[in-house]
Motif scaffolding. Structure first.
Motif, PDB file in Angstrom:
ATOM      1  N   PRO A  54      22.612  20.324 112.179  1.00 44.96           N
ATOM      2  CA  PRO A  54      22.316  20.135 113.727  1.00 44.96           C
ATOM      3  C   PRO A  54      20.478  20.268 114.080  1.00 44.96           C
ATOM      4  CG  PRO A  54      23.913  21.989 113.165  1.00 44.96           C
ATOM      5  CD  PRO A  54      23.452  21.873 111.952  1.00 44.96           C
ATOM      6  N   SER A  55      19.699  20.905 113.140  1.00 45.98           N
ATOM      7  CA  SER A  55      18.304  20.799 113.517  1.00 45.98           C
ATOM      8  C   SER A  55      18.044  19.512 113.217  1.00 45.98           C
ATOM      9  CB  SER A  55      17.558  21.941 112.828  1.00 45.98           C
ATOM     10  OG  SER A  55      17.991  21.588 111.589  1.00 45.98           O
ATOM     11  N   THR A  56      18.117  18.926 112.738  1.00 41.20           N
ATOM     12  CA  THR A  56      17.702  17.417 111.881  1.00 41.20           C
ATOM     13  C   THR A  56      18.516  16.195 112.975  1.00 41.20           C
ATOM     14  OG1 THR A  56      17.563  18.443 109.410  1.00 41.20           O
ATOM     15  CG2 THR A  56      17.689  16.141 109.926  1.00 41.20           C
ATOM     16  N   GLN A  57      19.960  16.323 113.474  1.00 38.29           N
ATOM     17  CA  GLN A  57      20.371  15.460 114.215  1.00 38.29           C
ATOM     18  C   GLN A  57      19.598  15.877 115.528  1.00 38.29           C
ATOM     19  OE1 GLN A  57      24.863  16.456 114.757  1.00 38.29           O
ATOM     20  NE2 GLN A  57      24.782  16.606 112.545  1.00 38.29           N
ATOM     21  N   GLN A  58      19.240  16.989 115.799  1.00 41.49           N
ATOM     22  CA  GLN A  58      18.781  17.080 117.057  1.00 41.49           C
ATOM     23  C   GLN A  58      16.942  16.446 117.283  1.00 41.49           C
ATOM     24  OE1 GLN A  58      18.511  20.919 118.148  1.00 41.49           O
ATOM     25  NE2 GLN A  58      19.343  20.466 120.216  1.00 41.49           N
ATOM     26  N   ALA A  59      16.457  16.236 116.386  1.00 41.18           N
ATOM     27  CA  ALA A  59      14.685  15.582 115.819  1.00 41.18           C
ATOM     28  C   ALA A  59      15.013  14.259 115.335  1.00 41.18           C
ATOM     29  CB  ALA A  59      14.509  16.649 114.622  1.00 41.18           C
ATOM     30  N   ALA A  60      15.997  14.448 114.710  1.00 40.81           N
ATOM     31  CA  ALA A  60      16.186  12.947 114.575  1.00 40.81           C
ATOM     32  C   ALA A  60      16.297  11.984 115.938  1.00 40.81           C
ATOM     33  CB  ALA A  60      17.187  12.211 113.684  1.00 40.81           C
ATOM     34  N   ARG A  61      16.984  12.050 116.644  1.00 42.72           N
ATOM     35  CA  ARG A  61      17.692  11.523 118.352  1.00 42.72           C
ATOM     36  C   ARG A  61      16.349  11.717 118.701  1.00 42.72           C
ATOM     37  NH1 ARG A  61      23.775  15.094 118.011  1.00 42.72           N
ATOM     38  NH2 ARG A  61      24.321  13.800 117.067  1.00 42.72           N
ATOM     39  N   VAL A  62      15.377  13.130 119.206  1.00 46.90           N
ATOM     40  CA  VAL A  62      14.199  12.346 119.807  1.00 46.90           C
ATOM     41  C   VAL A  62      12.983  11.707 119.775  1.00 46.90           C
ATOM     42  CG1 VAL A  62      15.086  14.509 121.375  1.00 46.90           C
ATOM     43  CG2 VAL A  62      12.972  14.726 119.020  1.00 46.90           C
ATOM     44  N   ALA A  63      13.145  11.429 118.001  1.00 45.26           N
ATOM     45  CA  ALA A  63      11.980  10.796 117.084  1.00 45.26           C
ATOM     46  C   ALA A  63      12.011   9.787 117.199  1.00 45.26           C
ATOM     47  CB  ALA A  63      12.141  11.185 115.576  1.00 45.26           C
TER      48      ALA A  63
END
Ligand code: NAD
Length: 355
Positions: A54-63
């Motif tokens: 989930p932490s990567t999902q979140q970061a990927a969506r805002v990058a």
């Protein structure tokens, strides 16, 4: 320019460290670039218990863009399927709707001798393979194991493409061709597969909007042959996920080494994930042997496609060309007798050329 960096496994962190040197150089020159680090693949399983946590999902969506090293390797081969590193890769592509994979196979003059084909066939080669990335048999349902009508165990997968899926990749191909030499070759297996018959029909339909671009069709088996027979006949090749997987690896060998080839996976708004086409090369990991140039050229693609900064991408490409002209070679691109340098030294050479 907010970038999420996902080094991944084995040589992933080594090659990404060299790409970061390029970002640091641009930042030092006043570019507003920021980046954060995250986990994907085996490294994510180790750190967070899931290949696409989930932490990567979140970061990927805002990058704004994502830079990826490579994932996978023997340490993770025995994990259950849902935890395998490749699930992380497929997961992020699907999650961000990165449906268009662009793989240029270009032959740097300086490396024409390291191709397994004769120099005259590949000198000046510049093919762009566009592979659909989120559909096809890799994602089709149903799939799995079952007992068939004759009582035998069997494995099965499902190939399918919907009209919107084919239409949007067709448009990416025609648009790309407009910026090149206006030729698209669509690759399918129309003589055997219903999915391919449909694919071809939709390609022809979308082509109506691009009368200035030439559209041809080729069966995938013939395309595999033509790529080694007369590769320079192609400009843009567009194809589905599984055929593109195979053809783009084949095309990469024309260019000498997979250590030289970048790729982009884009969504409908040019947000993209950028990565070298090679894997995590466990056989050379931790030995300062990996060629970082495919990753550095992926950074160039990122500036071009996601940030519309061709000035920066041109500078990176010119720096790579310069280090090759200067004779710097990692093991994978060295001819017998040529001096071999390491991953870090190659990164430093690019940096010096950039400056
Ligand atoms: P690979 O691309 O990792 O390696 C194939 C060969 O090319 C190896 O001999 C390797 O040493 C060499 N090589 C690869 N990259 C190189 C580089 N930058 N410099 C010099 N030599 C390089 O393919 P593989 O061995 O089939 O796969 C290894 C692992 O990588 C597997 O777990 C596979 O699933 C994974 N993989 C990941 C990706 C990805 O993350 N996108 C792609 C392909 C394979």
């Amino acid at each position: 320019m907010n970038i999420l960096i996902l080094p991944g496994d084995y040589i992933g962190p080594e090659i990404l460290a060299e790409a970061v040197k390029v970002l640091e150089a641009f930042k030092a020159q006043g570019e507003t670039i920021a980046w954060t680090l995250g986990h994907l693949g085996g490294a994510a399983v180790d750190a967070e218990g899931h290949p696409y946590p989930p932490s990567t999902q979140q970061a990927a969506r805002v990058a704004d863009a994502i830079l990826l090293g490579a994932v996978g390797g023997p340490k993770y081969d025995t994990l259950p399927r849902e935890l395998r590193p490749e699930r992380g890769l497929l997961g992020i592509r699907k999650d961000l709707n990165l449906f268009a994979n662009l793989r240029p196979a270009r032959v740097f003059e300086e490396l024409a001798d390291s191709s397994s084909l004769k120099k005259e066939f590949i000198a000046g080669l510049d093919v762009l393979i566009i592979r659909e990335l989120t559909g096809d048999i890799y994602f089709g349902q149903p799939r799995g194991r079952r007992v068939n009508a004759e009582g035998h165990d069997e494995g099965f997968d499902t190939m399918h493409y919907s009209r919107p899926e084919v239409e949007r990749i067709a448009r990416v191909a025609f648009e790309a061709a407009r910026k090149r030499s206006q030729r698209v070759c669509s690759v399918d297996k129309e003589n055997v597969l219903d999915t391919s018959r449909f694919w071809r029909e939709v390609m022809i339909g979308v082509h109506q909007d691009y009368p200035d671009v030439e559209l041809t069709h080729m069966y995938v088996d013939n395309a595999a042959m033509q790529l080694v027979k007369r590769p320079k006949q192609f400009d843009v090749m567009v194809t589905g996920n599984i055929f593109g997987d195979i053809l783009s690896d084949e095309a990469s060998m024309l260019a000498g080494s997979i250590g030289m080839l970048p790729s982009a996976s884009l969504d409908a708004n040019n947000k993209g994930m950028y990565e070298p086409i090679h894997g995590s090369a466990p056989d050379i990991a931790g030995q300062n042997k990996a060629n970082p140039l495919a990753t550095i050229l992926s950074v160039a693609m990122m500036f071009k496609y996601s940030f519309d900064r061709t000035d920066l991408s041109d500078r990176i490409e010119a720096a790579v060309k310069k280090v090759l002209q200067q004779g710097h070679r990692t093991g994978d691109i060295a001819m017998p007798g040529e001096k071999v340098i390491g991953t870090r030294e190659m990164g430093d050479a690019v940096l010096a050329a950039l400056k």
